[in-house]
Motif scaffolding. Sequence first.
Motif, short mmCIF file in Angstrom:
data_model
loop_
_atom_site.label_atom_id
_atom_site.label_comp_id
_atom_site.label_asym_id
_atom_site.label_seq_id
_atom_site.Cartn_x
_atom_site.Cartn_y
_atom_site.Cartn_z
N PHE A 185 54.99 31.42 21.85
CA PHE A 185 55.73 32.51 21.21
C PHE A 185 54.81 33.35 20.32
O PHE A 185 54.89 34.58 20.32
N ILE A 186 53.91 32.68 19.60
CA ILE A 186 52.94 33.39 18.76
C ILE A 186 52.02 34.24 19.62
O ILE A 186 51.73 35.41 19.32
N MET A 187 51.55 33.64 20.73
CA MET A 187 50.66 34.37 21.64
C MET A 187 51.33 35.62 22.18
O MET A 187 50.73 36.70 22.23
N PHE A 188 52.59 35.50 22.60
CA PHE A 188 53.33 36.62 23.19
C PHE A 188 53.42 37.78 22.20
O PHE A 188 53.16 38.93 22.55
N ILE A 189 53.75 37.48 20.96
CA ILE A 189 53.92 38.53 19.94
C ILE A 189 52.60 39.24 19.66
O ILE A 189 52.54 40.47 19.59
N LEU A 190 51.51 38.48 19.52
CA LEU A 190 50.22 39.08 19.21
C LEU A 190 49.69 39.93 20.37
O LEU A 190 49.21 41.05 20.17
N PHE A 191 49.77 39.39 21.58
CA PHE A 191 49.18 40.07 22.73
C PHE A 191 50.00 41.27 23.18
O PHE A 191 49.49 42.17 23.84
N LEU A 192 51.26 41.31 22.80
CA LEU A 192 52.15 42.41 23.18
C LEU A 192 51.62 43.76 22.70
O LEU A 192 51.84 44.80 23.34
N PHE A 193 50.89 43.77 21.57
CA PHE A 193 50.42 45.01 20.96
C PHE A 193 48.99 45.36 21.37
O PHE A 193 48.43 46.33 20.86
#
Length: 476
Positions: A185-193
Amino acid sequence: MGDVYLEHSQRTRSAKFKQYIACFAATIALFDDGLMYVWLSPVIPKLIAGDSGISITSEQESWLTSMLLIAAPITAIFSIQSIRLIGSKNLILLSNIPMILSLLLIIFSTSVIELYISRFLAGMCDAMCFVGAPAYIGEISEPSSRGILSTCIMISYNLGAVITLYFGYVLPLKTYPLYCLPAPFIMFILFLFMPQSPSYLVSKGKVEEAKKQLEVIRDSDICEEFADIKTSIENDVNVFANFLNLFRVRANIRATYIIFMTVFIWHCSGFIIMAIYLHTIILEAQIKLPETTSIVIYSLVQVLSGIASTFFVDRYGRKPLLYISCTGTAVCLCALGTFFFFKNMNYNVESVTILPLIALILYVFFVSIGLCNIPIVYTSELFAYNMKNYAGALFSLSYNLFGLGANYLFLVLTKHWGMHVLFWTLSVATLFGVLVTYIWLPETKNKSIIEIQNYLSSRKSKVSLRKSYVDLTGKS
């Protein structure tokens, strides 16, 4: 004059910083993958002993260790089309779905069937990460930093593996995955931007957006690079025709066998065997240290060696690291085989049980500085922009198919002949990698994708390889 230099220096640092941030965010997916890939190493002894509520037979152990290696090649084939349709960034983001499902299945598992499915999902995640990440990093990074950023893939993976090797052992079977659950979940949020790959934007008709994106992450003139991206995408054809180009375009043929060769040598080193059976090997060696202490030492050396390789790969080149890595790894494997030979011959080895730990520490140092990283570097830089989806897929296919062979080799040789025959066989095979590196592998240090493609297309391979080495090192 000073103001112009200062402005250029600031622009260079800004561009580099953006490249590093984007690639770092992409490699978080490999950290998550590392959390699950080596999960069986600390868990297998628990499952065999029945200490975790679920017990397995030797046949079930074989299937459990193979399930991830079966799923990954299948997923890699489908990822070839997926990366064309949604881009490398979105493929990395989607890898979080099988990762989360795999963790949840372990948490709620009541039988070995759920563990089979969990490992299959982990294999899907692994393939999506190793198809997407090298392609993304190969595009986002520039030649001077591509080697460093590509090696970050294995550093991130190793960090996840290190955490699993220790905490997967000390924590209960279903507790450890619970702690891992926030990671995707942390990875998804960071990489989304993070920025989208320029070639994907061009393929979707967003040419101006792609050009602006490339200008942001480059500190030099992008005209030649952007023109090459446009040409590659404009000349792109359907999946089937591109697949055929793997076998009829000289540059693609050579890039394919280079990836296969480097991954094969990597597996000859026994890296995946160590990843899956490290706890078993340490128990068999009867090292007079707590098992957790041995694992922590081994894991720390693995991570630190991987970090050290990032400073060497673009400074000294790919081939010198492979020479050192293959030779050192072969010597360490031979030493391990010799120890297990005397142990199996019933010699008294109690006074020297520290030797296999020393051999394991030196082994993981040598294998991590070259063999673990160079295949990833080649994967990110050998193919043209419109073929990069095949690079990651070929890597994942070869890695997991050769991994299946290595896993089978471990089970057969240790059952019928013993650990010493296994390690001696791997030692000889790894030493063969020195010859392969000298004859067939190119030096791609500081070369652009265009220059690499020109070299791979050249028919004077030995001459151009020698000239390339002289140009890079200044040695005759």
